[in-house]
Design a protein around this motif. Sequence first.
Motif, PDB file in Angstrom:
ATOM      1  N   ARG A  90       0.843  -1.192   0.000  1.00 37.04           N
ATOM      2  CA  ARG A  90       0.000   0.000   0.000  1.00 37.04           C
ATOM      3  C   ARG A  90       0.880   1.245   0.000  1.00 37.04           C
ATOM      4  N   ILE A  91       0.459   2.236  -0.762  1.00 42.19           N
ATOM      5  CA  ILE A  91       1.165   3.521  -0.771  1.00 42.19           C
ATOM      6  C   ILE A  91       0.360   4.493   0.063  1.00 42.19           C
ATOM      7  N   THR A  92       1.016   5.104   1.057  1.00 41.17           N
ATOM      8  CA  THR A  92       0.261   5.993   1.942  1.00 41.17           C
ATOM      9  C   THR A  92       0.455   7.466   1.595  1.00 41.17           C
ATOM     10  N   ALA A  93       1.539   7.772   0.867  1.00 43.42           N
ATOM     11  CA  ALA A  93       1.739   9.174   0.480  1.00 43.42           C
ATOM     12  C   ALA A  93       2.655   9.276  -0.737  1.00 43.42           C
ATOM     13  N   LEU A  94       2.452  10.317  -1.539  1.00 46.52           N
ATOM     14  CA  LEU A  94       3.337  10.650  -2.656  1.00 46.52           C
ATOM     15  C   LEU A  94       3.891  12.048  -2.388  1.00 46.52           C
ATOM     16  N   ASP A 103      -8.570   2.581  -7.239  1.00 45.06           N
ATOM     17  CA  ASP A 103      -8.304   1.184  -7.614  1.00 45.06           C
ATOM     18  C   ASP A 103      -6.838   0.896  -7.918  1.00 45.06           C
ATOM     19  N   THR A 104      -5.939   1.617  -7.250  1.00 40.69           N
ATOM     20  CA  THR A 104      -4.511   1.298  -7.366  1.00 40.69           C
ATOM     21  C   THR A 104      -3.953   1.107  -5.958  1.00 40.69           C
ATOM     22  N   LEU A 105      -2.661   0.764  -5.881  1.00 41.44           N
ATOM     23  CA  LEU A 105      -1.999   0.631  -4.583  1.00 41.44           C
ATOM     24  C   LEU A 105      -2.031   1.955  -3.824  1.00 41.44           C
ATOM     25  N   ALA A 106      -2.239   3.049  -4.551  1.00 42.53           N
ATOM     26  CA  ALA A 106      -2.186   4.374  -3.935  1.00 42.53           C
ATOM     27  C   ALA A 106      -3.563   4.880  -3.508  1.00 42.53           C
ATOM     28  N   LEU A 165       7.961  18.876 -12.803  1.00 42.52           N
ATOM     29  CA  LEU A 165       6.973  18.198 -11.978  1.00 42.52           C
ATOM     30  C   LEU A 165       7.533  16.803 -11.793  1.00 42.52           C
ATOM     31  N   CYS A 166       7.863  16.438 -10.555  1.00 39.75           N
ATOM     32  CA  CYS A 166       8.422  15.101 -10.407  1.00 39.75           C
ATOM     33  C   CYS A 166       8.035  14.447  -9.101  1.00 39.75           C
ATOM     34  N   LEU A 167       8.121  13.132  -9.124  1.00 37.62           N
ATOM     35  CA  LEU A 167       7.829  12.345  -7.933  1.00 37.62           C
ATOM     36  C   LEU A 167       9.138  12.164  -7.193  1.00 37.62           C
ATOM     37  N   ARG A 168       9.234  12.779  -6.012  1.00 32.83           N
ATOM     38  CA  ARG A 168      10.485  12.688  -5.257  1.00 32.83           C
ATOM     39  C   ARG A 168      10.558  11.389  -4.478  1.00 32.83           C
ATOM     40  N   ALA A 169       9.486  11.066  -3.785  1.00 31.36           N
ATOM     41  CA  ALA A 169       9.516   9.886  -2.925  1.00 31.36           C
ATOM     42  C   ALA A 169       8.099   9.425  -2.635  1.00 31.36           C
ATOM     43  N   ILE A 170       7.993   8.203  -2.145  1.00 34.06           N
ATOM     44  CA  ILE A 170       6.684   7.709  -1.715  1.00 34.06           C
ATOM     45  C   ILE A 170       6.814   7.143  -0.308  1.00 34.06           C
ATOM     46  N   GLU A 171       5.694   7.038   0.343  1.00 31.39           N
ATOM     47  CA  GLU A 171       5.657   6.410   1.652  1.00 31.39           C
ATOM     48  C   GLU A 171       4.790   5.171   1.490  1.00 31.39           C
ATOM     49  N   VAL A 172       5.333   4.023   1.906  1.00 34.32           N
ATOM     50  CA  VAL A 172       4.566   2.784   1.742  1.00 34.32           C
ATOM     51  C   VAL A 172       4.350   2.096   3.080  1.00 34.32           C
ATOM     52  N   ALA A 173       3.351   1.233   3.098  1.00 30.54           N
ATOM     53  CA  ALA A 173       3.097   0.462   4.314  1.00 30.54           C
ATOM     54  C   ALA A 173       3.287  -1.015   3.983  1.00 30.54           C
TER      55      ALA A 173
END
Lengths: 113, 240
Positions: free
Chosen positions: A25-29, A54-57, A105-113
């Motif tokens: 699961r992704i908790t934050a982008l 309907d995605t992991l996010a 515009l870029c994705l720096r990091a994600i937070e996952v569980a």
Amino acid sequence: MHELSLACSLVDLACQRAQEEGASRITALEVEVGALAGVMREALAFGFEAACRDTLAQGARLVIIEEPAKGVCSACRVTCRLARFTITCPACGAAALEISGGDRLCLRAIEVA
Amino acid sequence: MCTDCGCHPHHPDDTPHTGDPGDGYASRRLLVEAAATAANDETARHNREAFRRQRLTALNLMSSPGAGKTSILERTIRHLAGRRPVYVIEGDQQTRNDAERIERAGATAVQINTGSGCHLEAGMVARAVERLDPLPGGLLFIENVGNLVCPAMFDLGEQAKVVIISVTEGDDKPEKYPYMFRAARLCLINKTDLLPYVDFDPGRCRQLARAVNPHITCIELSARTGEGFDAWLQWLSGLA
Ligand SMILES: Nc1nc2c(ncn2[C@@H]2O[C@H](COP(=O)(O)OP(=O)(O)OP(=O)(O)O)[C@@H](O)[C@H]2O)c(=O)[nH]1
Ligand SMILES: [Mg+2]
Ligand SMILES: [Zn+2]
């Protein structure tokens, strides 16, 4: 409304990264939005909700990191902050300003569980 | 357990610490550092490489709705008839109208309907080119969805971006839409036959375009009368 398509791409990138790590699961982008990225915050946030469905996010938080626009003059070498897109150097007046930051515009990091 | 912040599991080298001891399993932060357009950019690179191999010159045409992209293409196709194979990818939200106009003018066309989408993306172009199966040495025009904002951000693998503005739109367009004019190599100022009826100063338009993009070339023309087409066709032949 290219923000919806960009939001979908950000969520795709996040899901790929989460899957590589076996996260369920992704908790934050954490998303960097440059002042000159040509992206409207509100439109991005709106597109983000739809993109996560309907995605992991699903249900993830969107953490926006605003990056100010910066320029560097190739004539006088001054670096400066920019309020809007321009190629005119505020110091020497030459039409020689190159954007050196705040245009992505870029994705720096994600937070996952 | 990580010795720095007490979280779990261990950090891969590129992963910063969450600083979240107590509840180690709850969340981990993973670095990504990728542009939102990364996937599109990768497909665009493939397209560019394929165009180079096929000796295909590809141009991405962008403008507000109705500036005259299809009209310019129709006349261009008639000029190039018998000289060079011309292919057109038509992007519109709906209808096959523009593809039909192109086919009547004598070129091969594929219509892409983007539905609610406001721009073309590299993957759509890749699939369309497969359907076109172009001959080597050809010219491929990609008519983007009518929009001066979004299409500027999506690389399609084209050799050059061309922005078209018509004289009924106002000569300050480059100032209002700097991203588009910054991305384009050529600016076509269309509908010059209407200049007597509107307050549009082509000189001012050129000047404002160069203020956001000193490298941009501007050509004034009229798809209706054919005025200025020599310069445009010359620019085209200089490309490949
Ligand atoms: N007077 C005049 N009218 C023109 C000229 N070029 C195009 N038009 C007219 O402008 C209208 C729109 O032209 P199109 O070629 O369909 O424009 P477009 O940019 O392809 O439009 P979309 O694909 O819908 O974004 C039509 O009615 C054309 O006849 C021109 O040079 N002079
Ligand atoms: Mg058209
Ligand atoms: Zn300077």
